[in-house]
Write a protein that holds these residues in place. Sequence first.
Motif, PDB file in Angstrom:
ATOM      1  N   ALA A  40       5.354   4.304   0.509  1.00  0.00           N
ATOM      2  CA  ALA A  40       4.503   4.039   1.663  1.00  0.00           C
ATOM      3  C   ALA A  40       4.498   5.260   2.570  1.00  0.00           C
ATOM      4  CB  ALA A  40       4.998   2.811   2.420  1.00  0.00           C
ATOM      5  N   ASN A  69      -1.527   0.979   8.680  1.00  0.00           N
ATOM      6  CA  ASN A  69      -0.633  -0.096   8.290  1.00  0.00           C
ATOM      7  C   ASN A  69      -1.177  -1.493   8.561  1.00  0.00           C
ATOM      8  OD1 ASN A  69       1.682   1.477   7.399  1.00  0.00           O
ATOM      9  ND2 ASN A  69       1.868   2.111   9.525  1.00  0.00           N
ATOM     10  N   LYS A 124       0.845  -1.188   0.000  1.00  0.00           N
ATOM     11  CA  LYS A 124       0.000   0.000   0.000  1.00  0.00           C
ATOM     12  C   LYS A 124       0.882   1.239   0.000  1.00  0.00           C
ATOM     13  CE  LYS A 124      -3.755   0.175   2.598  1.00  0.00           C
ATOM     14  NZ  LYS A 124      -4.648   0.375   3.790  1.00  0.00           N
ATOM     15  N   GLY A 145      -1.201  -3.075   5.273  1.00  0.00           N
ATOM     16  CA  GLY A 145      -0.264  -2.406   4.370  1.00  0.00           C
ATOM     17  C   GLY A 145       0.381  -3.315   3.364  1.00  0.00           C
TER      18      GLY A 145
END
Length: 318
Positions: free
Chosen positions: A218, A224, A210, A227
Amino acid sequence: MQLCAFLQDENPMPKTDSPRLSSKQQPKHKSGWVIPVIALFCLGPLLFLVLIVLGTGLGIQGSIGGFGGMQMATAQYTPKDVVGDLGGMPVTIPRHMAEFVEYEGDPGWGQKRKGPIPERTHESKLTSFGVQFRYPDMATLSSPAMWQDKNSKSIYNTDWMSIGVSAGTNYPGDAWLNRWVGGNIQRVEMDRYIYKQQTDKLYGLTKYLKINKDTGEADEKMNNIDGLLLVKADDQGAITTYIECSTVQHFAAPCRHNFSLEFQGLPIKVYVQYRRPLLQNWQDIQAKVSEMLLGFKHIPTSADTPQTNSPSTPQSVN
């Protein structure tokens, strides 16, 4: 603190060289309420903290492994095993293993049952249940020693995992993993965050990270918990494994490992939750959990007496 120190002073009145007044001469004070009020002010926060700790402890002790309520705990220790139909497979699940058991027709959370609890047989359709186990030996909470082992470990070093199983009306349909992965990879969160496929793989899994689409990196302030997405597909493109992991850098970072038993001919959805440091064992975990679930299959014999769970020993959530 100055107020609390005042309470500890045995003689808070200022010292003087004047002679003490006789009992008749001493003035009568009407401020006897001051010391109790100050004591309450000083000790109140401490008492409040103690109540919170005690309440939390009682809540955990009154639940199954820290989840659910007393009704769940009662079902956990019922003298009969859980029986039912799991995705078309008749199963008998040891009573110390199955948690949060639900059958088709059971009321939802917060709802009340209408009428008595039905008698449960191997034809009763199971829709969901959970299991806790220790990896890699697959031990379960079968004795006080196992509970002690589980409770002796923290979220940073535990080797205990939890399984969630869905079937029947809770099964999302075949190829649900492809739909899930496609939907998650293509979504855009908050008009900013997207998943970008990485060139390298992690333990043989295709990796999606992500990122902030504006920076291509990031974002440290992003959520997260999911993530990192990890995917495994077969030669025909059917996704067989889908794992969401937190990108938080500590030993308790969780992963949620999703897979389906549809490839074994059973419409059963499974997830396993464990710490990210155990991710390297994902293939072995998936194989052992599948073996465990398939091992619940009930094979009737000529000597079998039909086993039921009577309404007097409820197994499902009311």
